[in-house]
Design a protein around this motif. Structure first.
Motif, short mmCIF file in Angstrom:
data_model
loop_
_atom_site.label_atom_id
_atom_site.label_comp_id
_atom_site.label_asym_id
_atom_site.label_seq_id
_atom_site.Cartn_x
_atom_site.Cartn_y
_atom_site.Cartn_z
N THR A 130 -13.24 -8.26 -4.25
CA THR A 130 -14.33 -7.36 -4.59
C THR A 130 -15.30 -7.27 -3.42
N PRO A 131 -15.54 -6.09 -2.89
CA PRO A 131 -16.46 -5.97 -1.76
C PRO A 131 -17.90 -6.27 -2.17
N LEU A 132 -18.61 -6.93 -1.28
CA LEU A 132 -20.01 -7.27 -1.51
C LEU A 132 -20.94 -6.21 -0.95
N LEU A 133 -20.46 -5.49 0.05
CA LEU A 133 -21.18 -4.34 0.59
C LEU A 133 -20.26 -3.14 0.55
N VAL A 134 -20.75 -2.04 0.01
CA VAL A 134 -20.00 -0.78 0.01
C VAL A 134 -20.83 0.24 0.76
N VAL A 135 -20.27 0.77 1.84
CA VAL A 135 -20.98 1.75 2.67
C VAL A 135 -20.23 3.07 2.58
N THR A 136 -20.90 4.11 2.14
CA THR A 136 -20.32 5.45 2.09
C THR A 136 -20.91 6.27 3.23
N LEU A 137 -20.04 6.76 4.11
CA LEU A 137 -20.47 7.57 5.24
C LEU A 137 -20.18 9.04 4.94
N THR A 138 -21.21 9.86 5.01
CA THR A 138 -21.07 11.29 4.80
C THR A 138 -21.62 12.02 6.02
N ASN A 188 -24.08 13.75 5.96
CA ASN A 188 -25.53 13.72 5.80
C ASN A 188 -26.14 12.37 6.16
N GLY A 189 -25.33 11.34 6.20
CA GLY A 189 -25.87 10.02 6.49
C GLY A 189 -25.07 8.93 5.80
N ALA A 190 -25.69 7.77 5.62
CA ALA A 190 -24.99 6.61 5.06
C ALA A 190 -25.66 6.15 3.77
N VAL A 191 -24.84 5.75 2.82
CA VAL A 191 -25.32 5.14 1.58
C VAL A 191 -24.79 3.72 1.56
N VAL A 192 -25.67 2.74 1.46
CA VAL A 192 -25.27 1.34 1.47
C VAL A 192 -25.56 0.72 0.11
N PHE A 193 -24.53 0.18 -0.52
CA PHE A 193 -24.69 -0.49 -1.81
C PHE A 193 -24.44 -1.97 -1.62
N ALA A 194 -25.38 -2.79 -2.04
CA ALA A 194 -25.24 -4.25 -1.98
C ALA A 194 -24.98 -4.76 -3.39
#
Length: 276
Positions: free
Chosen positions: A26-34, A36-42
């Motif tokens: 299970t990832p502890l950090l999920v980073v979505t790159l678009t 428009n920019g980056a969304v970081v989920f911790a």
């Protein structure tokens, strides 16, 4: 052109993004790159270590955005499903194991393959990561989602730099590290052939060239459009295409000799196709 980056750091109350069922951890950090920019989920669960601060998360997103480049032949596939890349990291930020492509790639689709390859290169380019070792339990497994047209980030404009993607009709027994180095060297030589503003306007094309065993160019590089998925198919004849060919040829010659290519596998890399 400077990038204008937009970031969003998700709060602990948000729902964890969907993780592939075949993911090893299970990832502890999920980073979505678009675009428009980056969304970081911790992920707030699974560790008693101090949480990463918003600034640390934003900095991580900034670095990943800076590493993201898209191969010319991948541009036509930007509207495909998100590409998800997972990496396990050591406390010093280095890689703890192989980087995993968690998204199945359709067979016989070089354009989508190029997008997957660009995603893997982007993650590798950003390792080692610079996150606090005392909080290693919070980021030892990361998932990076390449989703160009998702609108999860705030508005803004992000310029994703083009890079050269290399392949070969006889590309066997050539390691991933060699492929990565060849692509990055050609990208660097291509960018030195003209100002960025001029290169950005050039149509995307493919070039084929042959090398000698010592890494020097054996024959003059030629415009390549035999492959129906080649970006050359969308480059109409004219001055712009001629200029693109000129710049690509200059880059190929500028990078020679390609002496880092292993002589033991010469027959597998003597003919190369490069998408600019």
């Amino acid at each position: 052109m400077r990038r204008s980056l937009a970031f969003a750091v998700t709060a602990a109350l948000w729902i964890l993004p969907v993780i592939p069922a075949h993911a090893a951890a299970t990832p502890l950090l999920v980073v979505t790159l678009t675009l428009n920019g980056a969304v970081v989920f911790a992920n707030p669960e699974g560790s008693s270590s101090p949480r990463l601060t918003d600034e640390e998360l934003k900095g991580f997103g900034t670095k990943l955005m800076g590493c993201w480049r898209i191969a010319a032949s991948a541009v036509k596939s930007l509207n495909t499903e998100p590409i998800e890349i997972m990496a396990m990291l050591n406390a010093d930020g280095s890689r703890a194991g192989p980087i995993g492509d968690m998204t199945p790639s359709p067979k016989n689709n070089p354009a989508v393959d190029a997008l997957h390859d660009s995603a893997i290169r982007s993650v590798k380019r950003c390792i080692p990561v610079d996150l606090p070792s005392a909080k290693h339990d919070r980021w030892k497994v990361i998932l990076v989602r390449f989703a160009p047209f998702e609108r999860q980030a705030q508005s803004g404009s992000t310029v994703v730099e083009r890079e050269v993607y290399v392949r070969s009709p006889t590309w066997r027994n050539v390691t991933e590290a060699v492929t990565l180095e060849l692509g990055e060297r050609l990208t660097g030589c291509w960018r030195r052939s003209a100002a960025k503003a001029e290169l950005d306007k050039l149509p995307r094309i493919s070039m084929q060239f042959q090398l000698k065993q010592d890494g020097n160019v054996a024959k003059e590089p030629v415009f390549y459009d035999d492959d129906p998925t080649s970006p050359s198919k969308n480059a109409p004849k004219g001055a712009a295409r001629d200029n693109a060919i000129k710049r690509a040829k200059a880059a190929i010659y500028r990078c020679a000799p390609y002496s880092f290519l292993p002589k033991s596998t010469f027959t597998h890399w003597q003919t190369i196709i490069a998408d600019f």
